[in-house]
Write an enzyme that holds these catalytic residues in place. Structure first.
Site, PDB file in Angstrom:
ATOM      1  N   ASP A 177       0.916  -1.043   0.003  1.00  0.00           N
ATOM      2  CA  ASP A 177      -0.042   0.088  -0.018  1.00  0.00           C
ATOM      3  C   ASP A 177       0.963   1.421   0.029  1.00  0.00           C
ATOM      4  O   ASP A 177       2.058   1.374   0.372  1.00  0.00           O
ATOM      5  CB  ASP A 177      -0.857   0.090   1.183  1.00  0.00           C
ATOM      6  CG  ASP A 177      -0.334   0.184   2.678  1.00  0.00           C
ATOM      7  OD1 ASP A 177       0.639  -0.753   2.738  1.00  0.00           O
ATOM      8  OD2 ASP A 177      -0.596   0.684   3.361  1.00  0.00           O
TER       9      ASP A 177
ATOM     10  N   GLU B 134       0.248  -1.381   5.596  1.00  0.00           N
ATOM     11  CA  GLU B 134       1.283  -0.700   6.525  1.00  0.00           C
ATOM     12  C   GLU B 134       1.253   0.713   6.730  1.00  0.00           C
ATOM     13  O   GLU B 134       1.399   0.934   8.056  1.00  0.00           O
ATOM     14  CB  GLU B 134       2.595  -0.979   5.686  1.00  0.00           C
ATOM     15  CG  GLU B 134       3.801  -0.597   6.628  1.00  0.00           C
ATOM     16  CD  GLU B 134       4.398   1.003   6.405  1.00  0.00           C
ATOM     17  OE1 GLU B 134       5.436   1.157   7.434  1.00  0.00           O
ATOM     18  OE2 GLU B 134       3.759   1.544   5.781  1.00  0.00           O
TER      19      GLU B 134
END
Ligand code: NAG
Ligand code: NAG
Length: 465
Positions: free
Chosen positions: A129, A193
């Site tokens: 991400d 994350e």
């Protein structure tokens, strides 16, 4: 990395230009002696492979795997990303000794079975991400992956699709060359994350813990090869806070790094850094004068939200402020909370901890620390111009915090040069990576994976001879 104000290395490779002394200390020696194994595969890539490599990164950047908040991830893009890595790294997915599992739906765990089960496995981390990137201010659209002047632009080119793609790319290239690892390793790619890692990394960690895995070490994103970060005393930055947290210089790994760097500096800095017992107060004051090094000596304070009032003609009954602290390794959450209360010293004000955790333990960096020594060895071979590798502190959290039960050695290092001015592009505008830097990153992992297979013989203690 998640919300980095400043991220200065858990492992810092510091380049000091113009200084001839090369301090090459003892490291792991895997070459030469010892029993014969498969020959080393040189990290040389064909023109065709090099083009495919950068195109693969561009394609990854074009998939907008944005984490808007912990609840709002672009799951369409995350699913698409899973398909994408299958497509561009076919060998990784069809190799018999590699097991692939999707975890938490969009995160990926690869278990690469080595030929020698007596060697303790390790793990490489990266994340899928990225933080949002509105078009405003960018020279090219942030999800275009456009190449210009030798750079690939786009959100995720430094944080952290570069690491993710480079890990899989290096493995793909090694497998095509019939590589068979000796030491087992894992590759864990989290998908949230930037917003906590609870759905990805935390689940992967739980899975590995349930399987009873213990890792020799973990390598994660975090710091870079720092070029020009030694405090520039000519142009100090102002310290904005009037009542900053106390200076903790000497309490973390940073002091050790400075001592190791001492000999690389010209007179009189070398004398000062070699004698921190005497000059510590001076050095710590100098560190405070630059906003980057300031974050290495103290807990930093950032007022990120402030709300009061609902109407122009109504006095607000309540005001609320949210403060984000990056806690220095030598302090705890409770100590920082107490200090904040003492500074505010007003009992009308209530404090609530929204979310906090104590700094991670400091990872070993001695002669016996396998992960550290492998990184040092690989840095010295891939970046021969870097003349010293030193441990440091990474300010900014990453997925590795979910893995502390699995290992005592967590090293956060991106094998990429970073100039101070590029810091702001991470989570900012015009994030970009040079094609050459990306190729070098692939090469670094290609070498690292092979170094990890070398004999894990303990390094002799030279000072005992
Ligand atoms: C989510 O990802 C999809 C697929 O890549 C993309 O078409 C869409 O625009 C993205 N949505 C947002 C809100 O970014
Ligand atoms: C680490 O292990 C302990 C004991 O099993 C457990 O309570 C804790 O939740 C684990 N922490 C993480 C981050 O997995």
């Amino acid at each position: 990395m998640a919300r980095p104000y400043v991220c200065l290395l858990t492992l810092a490779a510091v380049l000091l230009l113009g200084i001839a002394t090369v301090s090459r200390s003892k490291g792991l020696r895997g070459k030469g002696k010892g029993h014969q194994r498969a020959p080393r595969i040189p990290s040389q890539f064909s023109q065709e492979e090099r083009v495919a490599m950068k195109e693969a990164l561009k394609g990854a950047v074009q998939i907008p795997t944005v984490s808007f908040s912990a609840e709002e991830l672009n799951t369409t893009a995350l699913a698409q990303f899973g398909e994408y890595i299958h497509k561009v790294f076919p060998t990784v997915f069809k190799t018999s000794f590699i097991r692939h599992e999707a975890v938490g739906e969009y995160s990926h765990l690869f278990t690469v079975q080595g030929s020698d089960p007596s060697l303790q496995p390790y793990m490489l981390l990266a994340h899928i991400d990225v933080v949002p990137a509105p078009d405003e201010g960018w020279d090219v659209p942030p999800f275009s992956g456009l190449e210009s002047d030798g750079f690939i632009y786009g959100r995720g080119t430094l944080d952290n699709k570069n690491s993710l793609m480079a890990i899989l790319q290096a493995l793909e290239l090694l497998l095509i060359r019939n590589y068979i690892p000796r030491r087992s390793f894992f590759i864990a790619l989290g998908h949230d994350e930037e917003v906590s890692g609870v759905k990805g990394a935390q689940k992967i960690s739980a899975l590995l813990q349930a399987r009873g895995i213990q890792l020799a070490f973990i390598v994660d994103e975090g710091s870079f090869i720092l070029d020009g970060f030694i405090p520039n005393l000519q142009k100090p930055f102002a310290i904005l806070e009037q009542t900053p947290m106390p200076n903790m210089f000497g309490g973390g790994p940073f002091k050790m790094a400075l001592q190791q760097l001492a000999n690389e500096f010209p007179f009189p800095t070398n004398i000062v850094l070699s004698n921190l017992w005497l000059f510590q107060p001076l050095v710590s004051r100098l560190m405070e004068r630059n906003y980057i090094t300031n974050a290495l000596v103290r807990t930093t304070t950032a007022l990120t939200m402030f709300n009061a009032g609902v109407k122009v003609n109504v006095i607000p009954p309540v005001a609320q402020a949210t403060v984000n602290f990056r806690i220095h390794p030598a302090q705890t959450v409770q100590e920082v909370l107490k200090l904040a209360k003492d500074i505010v010293a007003d009992d009308r004000i209530q404090f609530h901890v929204l979310n906090a955790f104590d700094p991670l333990p400091v990872s070993p960096s001695d002669d016996q620390a396998l992960g550290y020594q492998l990184l040092r060895q690989t840095i010295q071979s891939v970046f021969p111009e870097v003349n010293i590798v030193a441990p440091g502190t990474c300010i900014g959290n990453t997925d590795s915090r979910h893995y502390t039960n699995l290992t005592t050695g967590i090293y956060r290092f991106n094998p990429i040069y970073l100039q101070p001015q590029s810091f702001s592009s991470i989570h900012g505008i015009n994030e970009k990576i040079s094609v050459q830097a990306y190729e070098t990153q692939v090469k670094f992992i290609f070498e690292f994976l092979q170094n990890a297979d070398a004999d894990p013989r303990p390094v002799p203690h030279l000072h005992e001879l």
